[in-house]
Design an enzyme around this catalytic site. Structure first.
Site, PDB file in Angstrom:
ATOM      1  N   HIS A 278       0.835  -1.206   0.000  1.00 53.01           N
ATOM      2  CA  HIS A 278       0.000   0.000   0.000  1.00 53.01           C
ATOM      3  C   HIS A 278       0.868   1.253   0.000  1.00 53.01           C
ATOM      4  O   HIS A 278       0.625   2.198  -0.773  1.00 53.01           O
ATOM      5  CB  HIS A 278      -0.920  -0.023   1.220  1.00 53.01           C
ATOM      6  CG  HIS A 278      -1.710   1.228   1.420  1.00 53.01           C
ATOM      7  ND1 HIS A 278      -2.993   1.376   0.967  1.00 53.01           N
ATOM      8  CD2 HIS A 278      -1.386   2.407   2.036  1.00 53.01           C
ATOM      9  CE1 HIS A 278      -3.431   2.580   1.286  1.00 53.01           C
ATOM     10  NE2 HIS A 278      -2.478   3.227   1.939  1.00 53.01           N
ATOM     11  N   GLU A 279       1.895   1.266   0.852  1.00 52.83           N
ATOM     12  CA  GLU A 279       2.780   2.433   0.910  1.00 52.83           C
ATOM     13  C   GLU A 279       3.604   2.572  -0.373  1.00 52.83           C
ATOM     14  O   GLU A 279       3.825   3.682  -0.862  1.00 52.83           O
ATOM     15  CB  GLU A 279       3.698   2.329   2.123  1.00 52.83           C
ATOM     16  CG  GLU A 279       2.978   2.285   3.457  1.00 52.83           C
ATOM     17  CD  GLU A 279       2.015   3.448   3.642  1.00 52.83           C
ATOM     18  OE1 GLU A 279       2.319   4.559   3.147  1.00 52.83           O
ATOM     19  OE2 GLU A 279       0.964   3.259   4.269  1.00 52.83           O
ATOM     20  N   HIS A 282       1.582   4.298  -2.973  1.00 50.96           N
ATOM     21  CA  HIS A 282       1.611   5.761  -2.902  1.00 50.96           C
ATOM     22  C   HIS A 282       2.817   6.314  -3.653  1.00 50.96           C
ATOM     23  O   HIS A 282       2.713   7.320  -4.375  1.00 50.96           O
ATOM     24  CB  HIS A 282       1.678   6.209  -1.436  1.00 50.96           C
ATOM     25  CG  HIS A 282       0.370   6.161  -0.728  1.00 50.96           C
ATOM     26  ND1 HIS A 282      -0.767   6.753  -1.217  1.00 50.96           N
ATOM     27  CD2 HIS A 282       0.008   5.591   0.468  1.00 50.96           C
ATOM     28  CE1 HIS A 282      -1.769   6.562  -0.374  1.00 50.96           C
ATOM     29  NE2 HIS A 282      -1.314   5.851   0.654  1.00 50.96           N
ATOM     30  N   GLU A 344      -6.154   6.887  -1.674  1.00 56.70           N
ATOM     31  CA  GLU A 344      -6.121   5.745  -0.760  1.00 56.70           C
ATOM     32  C   GLU A 344      -6.767   4.516  -1.409  1.00 56.70           C
ATOM     33  O   GLU A 344      -6.264   3.391  -1.266  1.00 56.70           O
ATOM     34  CB  GLU A 344      -6.835   6.086   0.550  1.00 56.70           C
ATOM     35  CG  GLU A 344      -6.077   7.068   1.430  1.00 56.70           C
ATOM     36  CD  GLU A 344      -4.720   6.544   1.853  1.00 56.70           C
ATOM     37  OE1 GLU A 344      -4.596   5.321   2.100  1.00 56.70           O
ATOM     38  OE2 GLU A 344      -3.781   7.350   1.929  1.00 56.70           O
TER      39      GLU A 344
END
Length: 735
Positions: A278-279, A282, A344
């Site tokens: 997930h990070e 980004h 997100e």
């Protein structure tokens, strides 16, 4: 682990929603109903008489032959002037056969239970994976187009404002341009360096070398970075129990990924990979740069607002420009928050695609966002005074305020996880390896999906509500032919907008009263003055000969007006006090008692908010601080036999709370307590404490509510005094 029917023994109870916004557990075979402790009182507006009758029935229990759905043998109790019920002494729950249920509701007219047969249970077992057919996942908003639209829109707002400021407010052009360019350069160049410095100075952190990672996690990061043409990110470990991860930097080439020790300890290997993915998502989507640029615009508008409205003497036109800057600050901030929530969703989708396992990220979000820890939560043993630090140390922190600075690029919004909650661990709560229970998790998330309050909170958050993120991951998992980790029922039994509007009206009632009085008082004063004293007799500026009689008539008119104005000011203050009283009575219902409840029973009530509370009494073990490891955390984490919930200990002064945290708070850790308070959701469940009782300790009472009542009475006294002065002046003018 499903609850089994005490009568049928081998039939699993099925959840059933009611129009009261409460879920009950019913046997599909015999139609009997299981009610957890305190759940019976959620179906009445006056629980005190029922509490007294239940206490009377429990005073003479008889041995029973049935086994409780929560474990252990049940007892038979005789309801006064009613049926014989089965009671579980371990959990405090009640079992009612179909005939007993009808007899109880017939004898107790205060009870109102109306099942909603049209609602589909959220706890229906998910289909097996091999029976699922891949479906097309819902498409997310186009990330490139949304980025362009948001940034161009923000730039257009700033440009239009600067032009208007220069033309209308005579704001020097060089000042406007200097503000924009200067803040932009500082924000872009120095914010990552500032965060680096903060992590070194204010957090117990250290660099994390790739060699220090597990071989599996290291290989996963290397593959993900290679597939997305990114270098291996700089890693840093914060030695804190709070489960959090975030990323920052300028571009994907110099991204920093920060994780906490609590995150690595709490999550399973596949869940940790999903969070790291997930990070990395980004970084791969350039979210670091784009969010830095987007957040620049609200900063500029706010800086201009402070520049033009600060100080004692400001030009009126510049002050108006400053207020316009504040309005645009709010608009731009809402645009940035919406922009962040879209990103997100895309980072979640990136993690699901990279790992091929949307379920892993869903489980991670539940554990770190809601505090539903699949490994169970053990109450710390009672420690000697010299071991108190050890007793507090291992417990994870879910409210560390230091992480708020990193919220935009974090895995979840810290403001939405201010509590460890709730009944999401199946089986024995003390089990060290108890799995997450999907039905319990789904129940905990219904408020997120159904309550209008949840949507309002989400508008002001950098992250979507976790239930909505999990719903999107469920949808993507279906496209891969995978079962949902936590099946969510979105078909609610009724609309909750009526309760929301009532809550909103009550919350805003004092302010609305002041506004009405402020704008309506001059009109009412003028009308009453003309009724009592007649219209203004003479205008001295247009009368050539000013006689004593004319002067006396005018003096009477102005005296009546002055007395009425003072009287109406006093009445306005009294109306404001009345509005505050109504709000306090609504937010702190207490005259009907504090009936016994359990965490599981409270969670089943969807019709709750920060305004609409449920009075309750809970018994359980204090397993730690609200913010474990933080010596000034005065709040509690309580566990009963059905779940875990956050207890908010409030006092009028912050110093009062800090002294309690330093001197008294540790005395409760590991002990059984009984608390009275008000259950709320905003958006995470919590109980605002009224009293906490513990054997061997003085009963602690929160004075916050009482101080609000005292302050309200002071307002009443002030209003009465002002109204009395106005009445005296008015009476004197008419004599």
């Amino acid at each position: 682990m499903s609850l089994l029917c005490p009568a049928c023994r081998d039939v699993a109870l099925q959840p059933e929603l009611t129009h009261e916004g409460v879920e009950i557990d019913r046997c599909p075979s015999c139609q009997g109903v299981w009610l957890d402790r305190g759940e019976l009182f959620l179906f009445t507006d006056d629980p005190q008489p029922l509490q007294q009758k239940l206490t009377q029935a429990l005073s003479h229990p008889q041995p029973g032959s049935r086994r409780s759905p929560r474990g252990g043998e049940m007892q038979a109790i005789n309801w006064p002037m009613g049926p014989t019920l089965d009671y579980c002494p371990k959990s405090g729950g009640l079992w009612l056969d179909l005939g007993e249920l009808e007899a109880l509701f017939k004898s107790e007219r205060r009870l109102h239970l109306k099942p909603d047969r049209a609602a589909t249970p959220a706890d229906a077992p998910p289909p097996r994976a091999q029976e699922l057919l891949p479906t097309m996942a819902r498409s997310l908003p186009n990330l490139l187009m949304r980025s362009i639209f948001t940034l161009v829109g923000l730039f257009a707002l700033l440009t239009a404002f600067l032009i208007a400021a220069v033309e209308f407010g005579e704001l020097p052009l060089e000042m406007a341009v200097g503000i924009a360019v200067g803040l932009g350069v500082v924000e872009f160049l120095f914010s990552p360096l500032l965060l680096d410095w903060m992590l070194r100075r204010f957090f117990k952190s250290r660099p994390l070398e790739p060699e220090q990672l597990s071989p599996r996690l290291r290989a996963f990061i290397e593959k993900t970075c290679a597939d997305n043409e990114m270098p291996f990110p700089r890693l840093r470990l914060i030695e804190d129990g709070a489960p959090q991860a975030f990323t920052y930097g300028h571009t994907p080439r110099n991204a920093r990924v920060v994780v906490t020790a609590g995150l690595m300890e709490l999550l399973e290997p596949d869940e940790l990979e999903a969070v790291v993915a997930h990070e990395l998502g980004h970084a791969a989507h350039w979210d670091i740069l784009l969010m830095t640029v987007a957040q620049l615009f609200p900063i500029i508008f706010y800086a201009i607002f402070r520049l033009l409205t600060g100080g004692r003497q400001r030009d009126g036109r510049l002050a108006m420009v400053g207020m316009g800057a504040w309005a645009l600050y709010f608009v731009s901030q809402m645009m940035v928050l919406a922009f962040s929530r879209i990103r997100e969703y895309h980072a979640d989708r990136f993690a699901a695609e990279t790992t091929g396992n949307p379920e892993a990220l869903s489980r991670a979000l539940v554990k770190i966002g809601y505090g539903l820890m699949g490994r169970g939560v053990k109450a710390p043993p009672a420690a000697a005074s010299d071991d108190k630090k050890k007793a507090d140390a291992p417990q994870p922190s879910y409210r560390n305020p230091g992480f708020s600075a990193f919220g935009a690029m974090g895995i979840f919004s810290a403001s939405h996880a201010r509590a460890m909650a709730i009944a999401g661990v199946s089986g024995d709560a003390d089990s060290a390896n108890a799995p997450l229970d999907p039905p319990s998790v789904a129940r905990a998330m219904r408020w997120d999906l159904w309550s209008p309050w949840a949507k309002l909170y989400e508008w002001f958050s950098t992250h979507p509500l976790i239930a909505r993120r999990i719903d999107a991951l469920n949808d993507f998992g279906a496209s891969l032919g995978k079962p949902a980790a936590f099946p969510l029922d979105q078909r609610q039994p009724e609309s909750y907008w009526d309760e929301f509007l009532v809550d909103l009206l009550v919350w805003a009632l004092p302010v609305l009263t002041l506004i009405c009085c402020w704008f309506g008082m001059p009109y009412v004063a003028n009308e009453l003055t003309e009724i009592i004293a007649g219209p203004l007799p003479f205008d001295p500026y247009f009368v050539e000969e000013w006689t004593d009689q004319m002067h006396a008539a005018n003096q009477t008119y102005w005296a009546v007006g002055e007395g009425l104005n003072v009287l109406l000011v006093g009445i306005s203050i009294l109306l404001f006090a009345l509005a505050r009283t109504l709000k306090l009575r609504f937010r702190y219902p207490r005259r009907k008692g504090y009936p016994e409840a359990s965490v599981a029973a409270l969670l089943k009530r969807v019709k709750t908010s920060d305004v609409r509370a449920i009075p309750c009494t809970l018994r359980g073990v204090v397993i730690g601080r609200g913010q474990p490891g933080f010596i000034l955390s005065e709040d509690f984490i309580l566990r009963d036999e059905t779940g875990i919930i956050y207890l908010d200990y409030r006092q009028p002064l912050a110093l009062w709370e800090a002294l309690f945290a330093l001197l008294k708070r540790d005395r409760y850790t590991g002990k059984t307590v009984e608390i009275e308070g008000w259950y709320r959701r905003a958006p995470i469940p919590y109980v605002e404490l009224r009293q906490i009782r513990c054997e061997g300790e003085k009963t602690r009472t929160s004075w916050s509510y009482r101080l609000k009542l005292i302050f309200n009475w002071l307002i009443v006294v002030v209003g009465v005094l002002i109204a009395a002065v106005g009445g005296v002046v008015l009476a004197g003018s008419l004599m």
